[in-house]
Write a protein that holds these residues in place. Structure first.
Motif, PDB file in Angstrom:
ATOM      1  N   LEU A 172      61.659   4.688 -67.611  1.00  0.00           N
ATOM      2  CA  LEU A 172      60.374   4.767 -68.301  1.00  0.00           C
ATOM      3  C   LEU A 172      59.710   3.402 -68.460  1.00  0.00           C
ATOM      4  CD1 LEU A 172      61.239   7.327 -71.140  1.00  0.00           C
ATOM      5  CD2 LEU A 172      60.145   7.770 -68.940  1.00  0.00           C
ATOM      6  N   VAL A 173      60.423   2.321 -68.143  1.00  0.00           N
ATOM      7  CA  VAL A 173      59.849   0.981 -68.290  1.00  0.00           C
ATOM      8  C   VAL A 173      58.710   0.803 -67.291  1.00  0.00           C
ATOM      9  CG1 VAL A 173      60.292  -1.490 -68.112  1.00  0.00           C
ATOM     10  CG2 VAL A 173      62.026   0.016 -69.118  1.00  0.00           C
ATOM     11  N   PRO A 174      57.508   0.494 -67.753  1.00  0.00           N
ATOM     12  CA  PRO A 174      56.376   0.369 -66.818  1.00  0.00           C
ATOM     13  C   PRO A 174      56.492  -0.895 -65.979  1.00  0.00           C
ATOM     14  CG  PRO A 174      55.687  -0.236 -69.028  1.00  0.00           C
ATOM     15  CD  PRO A 174      57.091   0.273 -69.157  1.00  0.00           C
ATOM     16  N   PRO A 175      56.155  -0.815 -64.698  1.00  0.00           N
ATOM     17  CA  PRO A 175      56.197  -2.016 -63.860  1.00  0.00           C
ATOM     18  C   PRO A 175      55.057  -2.960 -64.194  1.00  0.00           C
ATOM     19  CG  PRO A 175      55.276  -0.182 -62.627  1.00  0.00           C
ATOM     20  CD  PRO A 175      55.713   0.384 -63.944  1.00  0.00           C
ATOM     21  N   GLY A 176      55.298  -4.228 -63.929  1.00  0.00           N
ATOM     22  CA  GLY A 176      54.224  -5.217 -64.037  1.00  0.00           C
ATOM     23  C   GLY A 176      53.935  -5.720 -65.428  1.00  0.00           C
TER      24      GLY A 176
END
Length: 434
Positions: A172-176
């Motif tokens: 669930l960790v968003p990229p960028g």
């Protein structure tokens, strides 16, 4: 006559955008060589996978971060195009969890293991896994789940610095955004700062006692639990080289007999009633000698082809045979067999093959499927150039401040579960697995 029911295609599902996920290519080749039609539901733009002669079809995947409902809709669309029941193989944790939730809705278009409800989600969640290990009396690093920034500070001090910080649901960790699934925390203040980003990360922060690195301490076990619960195919392996160095995914792995690791893997899956392909990560404690279970991935690991026995059986082939009610061939293990990911360990790929009977398999290059190997280096060169350009750009202000790195121990400092404390960790090291 083929061992396989070649009337039943396979569908590989992945939502992360890592173009260099060699585990996907391994599954394409493994089943394609057996005469099975293999369809991939993943973003393969700029990926060497597109060049494989064993790829039957590419389908548009749901976007990264898609909900389980969106993933189900995409899979129904693919099923309508294939128009035959297919064996469905999630290749990342997000998809494994979504498919397990929608198992009833996806049948009969897809064949899936008869998994206990909620189990895939439970073992993939890093915080839940700590509870599972405690219940089963399986060694696991001491883990605390703080409920506020102040408690995160206290927890870090209690565990003793440095500590490992993980987001319980790393998919669930968003990229960028500067967040990484795992980081080595060197100050109590940093632990508190990380906690303040829990809403952005999408799941709970957990802090874990750090097990020191050392030679021969990082192990994994891949297997397939069949309809009876018996563990078939797979085996124990040792990570001999990682990327980044001293941490991260397996760049070079060796099939190494280890009765203690095997016994732990078989006990955990049996007591949980697990069914299907799994990939477990262990670290041996240098003080006690006990093997601690760090990660339970309810899907194939990227280096699963390491464990190909004398009958050609691996965990993906075992899954297809079992779900189509075909007998699994009885092969012998091939200890000493080596698996090398060329773009992460080029010197190991160029060196002489090991003398042991197991031989060596490369992730990308194969004499019967030359396209991906030829495509790799041009694509990888462009990828590295883009990474270097991005690294040279100013760091975003929202990134959590990192403490100055300590002088690493022999072999380099590493974080548990394949994480790294490098701030410039590339996406291909975050996505997929091992």
């Amino acid at each position: 006559m083929s061992l396989f029911d070649t009337r039943v295609p396979a569908v590989l599902l992945r939502t992360d955008r890592n173009p260099f996920h060699h585990g996907t290519l391994g599954a394409v080749r493994s089943l394609g060589r057996a005469g099975v039609d293999v369809h991939v539901v993943a973003d393969c733009a700029g990926s060497p996978i597109r060049a494989s002669r064993y790829l039957s079809g590419l389908h548009t995947p749901p976007p990264p971060g898609a909900s389980p409902a969106e993933i189900t809709v995409a899979l129904r669309r693919v099923a309508a195009r294939i128009a035959r029941p297919a064996v469905l193989i999630p290749m990342d944790d997000a998809c494994a969890v979504a498919v397990a939730r929608a198992r009833a809705e996806l049948g009969p278009a897809y064949l899936l293991p008869d998994q206990p409800d909620g189990l895939a989600e439970r073992v993939a969640d890093k915080a839940e896994l700590a509870g599972v290990c405690a219940t089963l009396d399986v060694p696991h690093p001491e883990t605390l789940v703080p409920d506020g920034p102040a408690e995160a500070v206290r927890a870090a001090r209690r565990l003793g610095l440095p500590v490992v910080a993980k987001w319980s649901r790393p998919w669930l960790v968003p990229p960028g955004g500067g967040l990484r699934s795992t980081v080595l925390v060197r100050s109590a203040r940093q632990a508190g700062e990380l906690y303040r980003r829990a809403e952005e990360a999408g799941s709970r922060l957990l802090l874990q006692a750090f097990l020191a690195p050392g030679a021969d301490r990082d192990w994994f076990f891949h297997g397939y639990a069949d309809r009876t619960g018996a563990v078939r195919a797979g085996g124990p392996g040792r990570k001999t080289r990682a990327r980044p160095r001293g941490a991260g995914l397996t760049a070079v792995g060796r099939w190494t007999p280890n009765p203690r690791v095997r016994a732990l893997a078989e006990r955990v899956t049996a007591e949980l009633g697990y069914r299907g392909v799994f990939d477990l990560d262990f670290r041996r404690c240098g003080t006690t000698g006990r093997y601690h279970l760090l990660d339970f991935n309810p899907r194939p690991g990227a280096q699963f082809r390491l464990f190909t026995d004398t009958a050609g059986l691996d965990v993906v082939r075992a899954l297809h045979l079992d779900l189509t009610h075909r007998a699994l061939p009885e092969g012998a293990p091939r200890p000493g067999r080596v698996f090398v990911v060329e773009n992460y360990a080029p010197l190991s790929a160029l060196g002489p093959a090991p003398e042991e009977r197991g031989g060596r398999e490369l992730a990308w290059h194969a004499p019967d499927d030359e396209g991906p190997g030829r495509a790799l280096w041009a694509l990888w060169g462009r990828h590295v150039h883009a990474r270097l350009r991005d690294t040279a750009a100013p760091v975003r202000a929202r990134v959590v401040r990192q403490a100055p790195p300590a002088t690493p121990a022999a072999g380099g400092a590493r974080t548990q579960g394949g994480g790294t404390d490098r701030a410039d960790r590339p996406e291909e090291d975050r996505a997929g697995s091992h």
